[in-house]
Design a protein around this motif. Structure first.
Motif, PDB file in Angstrom:
ATOM      1  N   ASN A  59       0.811  -1.225   0.000  1.00  0.00           N
ATOM      2  CA  ASN A  59       0.000   0.000   0.000  1.00  0.00           C
ATOM      3  C   ASN A  59       0.843   1.272   0.000  1.00  0.00           C
ATOM      4  O   ASN A  59       0.520   2.229  -0.701  1.00  0.00           O
ATOM      5  N   SER A  60       1.917   1.278   0.786  1.00  0.00           N
ATOM      6  CA  SER A  60       2.789   2.457   0.863  1.00  0.00           C
ATOM      7  C   SER A  60       3.417   2.750  -0.489  1.00  0.00           C
ATOM      8  O   SER A  60       3.456   3.898  -0.941  1.00  0.00           O
ATOM      9  N   ALA A  61       3.926   1.716  -1.137  1.00  0.00           N
ATOM     10  CA  ALA A  61       4.581   1.887  -2.439  1.00  0.00           C
ATOM     11  C   ALA A  61       3.556   2.163  -3.536  1.00  0.00           C
ATOM     12  O   ALA A  61       3.819   2.962  -4.440  1.00  0.00           O
ATOM     13  N   GLU A 126       4.343  -8.256  -6.102  1.00  0.00           N
ATOM     14  CA  GLU A 126       3.823  -8.224  -4.728  1.00  0.00           C
ATOM     15  C   GLU A 126       2.294  -8.111  -4.738  1.00  0.00           C
ATOM     16  O   GLU A 126       1.616  -8.718  -3.914  1.00  0.00           O
ATOM     17  N   LEU A 127       1.763  -7.337  -5.674  1.00  0.00           N
ATOM     18  CA  LEU A 127       0.313  -7.226  -5.809  1.00  0.00           C
ATOM     19  C   LEU A 127      -0.287  -8.598  -6.094  1.00  0.00           C
ATOM     20  O   LEU A 127      -1.264  -9.005  -5.456  1.00  0.00           O
ATOM     21  N   LEU A 128       0.283  -9.304  -7.051  1.00  0.00           N
ATOM     22  CA  LEU A 128      -0.237 -10.629  -7.421  1.00  0.00           C
ATOM     23  C   LEU A 128      -0.061 -11.642  -6.292  1.00  0.00           C
ATOM     24  O   LEU A 128      -0.954 -12.454  -6.037  1.00  0.00           O
ATOM     25  N   ARG A 129       1.068 -11.590  -5.600  1.00  0.00           N
ATOM     26  CA  ARG A 129       1.312 -12.512  -4.484  1.00  0.00           C
ATOM     27  C   ARG A 129       0.333 -12.305  -3.333  1.00  0.00           C
ATOM     28  O   ARG A 129       0.003 -13.234  -2.619  1.00  0.00           O
ATOM     29  N   ASN A 130      -0.112 -11.072  -3.156  1.00  0.00           N
ATOM     30  CA  ASN A 130      -0.975 -10.735  -2.022  1.00  0.00           C
ATOM     31  C   ASN A 130      -2.419 -10.506  -2.436  1.00  0.00           C
ATOM     32  O   ASN A 130      -3.179  -9.863  -1.719  1.00  0.00           O
ATOM     33  N   PRO A 135      -8.244  -6.035  -0.166  1.00  0.00           N
ATOM     34  CA  PRO A 135      -9.656  -5.881  -0.535  1.00  0.00           C
ATOM     35  C   PRO A 135      -9.815  -5.941  -2.050  1.00  0.00           C
ATOM     36  O   PRO A 135      -8.984  -5.402  -2.789  1.00  0.00           O
ATOM     37  N   PHE A 136     -10.867  -6.599  -2.517  1.00  0.00           N
ATOM     38  CA  PHE A 136     -11.063  -6.835  -3.950  1.00  0.00           C
ATOM     39  C   PHE A 136     -11.062  -5.545  -4.762  1.00  0.00           C
ATOM     40  O   PHE A 136     -10.386  -5.455  -5.791  1.00  0.00           O
ATOM     41  N   ASP A 137     -11.796  -4.524  -4.322  1.00  0.00           N
ATOM     42  CA  ASP A 137     -11.869  -3.259  -5.062  1.00  0.00           C
ATOM     43  C   ASP A 137     -10.499  -2.579  -5.133  1.00  0.00           C
ATOM     44  O   ASP A 137     -10.125  -2.011  -6.161  1.00  0.00           O
ATOM     45  N   TYR A 138      -9.771  -2.630  -4.043  1.00  0.00           N
ATOM     46  CA  TYR A 138      -8.433  -2.037  -3.997  1.00  0.00           C
ATOM     47  C   TYR A 138      -7.503  -2.770  -4.959  1.00  0.00           C
ATOM     48  O   TYR A 138      -6.775  -2.151  -5.732  1.00  0.00           O
ATOM     49  N   TYR A 139      -7.544  -4.089  -4.935  1.00  0.00           N
ATOM     50  CA  TYR A 139      -6.733  -4.915  -5.831  1.00  0.00           C
ATOM     51  C   TYR A 139      -7.026  -4.561  -7.289  1.00  0.00           C
ATOM     52  O   TYR A 139      -6.114  -4.361  -8.091  1.00  0.00           O
ATOM     53  N   LYS A 140      -8.300  -4.469  -7.637  1.00  0.00           N
ATOM     54  CA  LYS A 140      -8.694  -4.164  -9.015  1.00  0.00           C
ATOM     55  C   LYS A 140      -8.238  -2.759  -9.431  1.00  0.00           C
ATOM     56  O   LYS A 140      -7.830  -2.551 -10.573  1.00  0.00           O
TER      57      LYS A 140
END
Length: 180
Positions: A59-61, A126-130, A135-140
């Motif tokens: 999230n920070s990055a 890192e996005l894909l690993r986590n 949260p789904f909306d955040y990921y998308k």
């Protein structure tokens, strides 16, 4: 610019001169052991300075690179699995396997200070690993923003990093299905 106590003591010669510089507003003590020539420094700079072996991630990055407009409540730092516990209330510590923490880490200049942060290629992984932990909306949202800049990323680095990380088969599959 940020300085350690040792750097300040060396520059000013003695504790007395250091205290005098602070009193005369030539130098500011931001936290224990952290000094600056400016009255205020951003938290992200101070945290990156305090923990030089840790890497800003997730999230920070994402926020730093403009991949999301959601301001993180806490800074997420990746450290080696055996690293000491970070007790700073502003930080969430994420332990990584030995040898993979610095993989894809870069130094970027921010407000006159250096940030130790994952490059965008490692950050995509890192996005894909986590995926399941976000949260789904955040990921998308973040994934959509990565798709917009995919041409700017070094695909060879992404593949090389993916094979070094755990769950490489899953990461490569997600990369093919969701990003490319």
């Amino acid at each position: 610019m940020l300085f350690t106590y040792s750097q300040c003591k060396e520059k000013y010669g003695s504790q007395y001169q250091l205290n005098k510089a602070i009193k005369n507003a030539e130098l500011y003590q931001l936290e224990k052991g952290v000094y600056s020539d400016k009255k205020r420094e951003s938290d992200i700079c101070v945290i990156s300075f305090k923990y030089p072996c840790a890497v800003l991630t997730l999230n920070s990055a994402f926020y730093y690179y403009g991949l999301t407009d959601t301001i993180p409540e806490k800074y997420i730092l990746a450290t080696e699995r055996g690293a000491a516990k970070i007790t700073d209330g502003r930080v969430i510590q994420k332990f990584e396997n030995s040898g993979t923490v610095q993989l894809g880490a870069v130094e970027v200049e921010h407000e006159g200070n250096n940030l130790h942060i994952y490059g965008r290629e490692r950050l995509l992984l890192e996005l894909l690993r986590n995926k399941t932990k976000l949260p789904f909306d955040y990921y998308k949202e973040v994934l959509s923003n990565f798709r917009k800049i995919i041409e700017e990323l070094n695909m060879q680095d992404i593949q090389d990093f993916a094979y070094e990380l755990p769950k490489s088969a899953m990461i490569m599959e997600l990369l093919q299905l969701e990003v490319l």
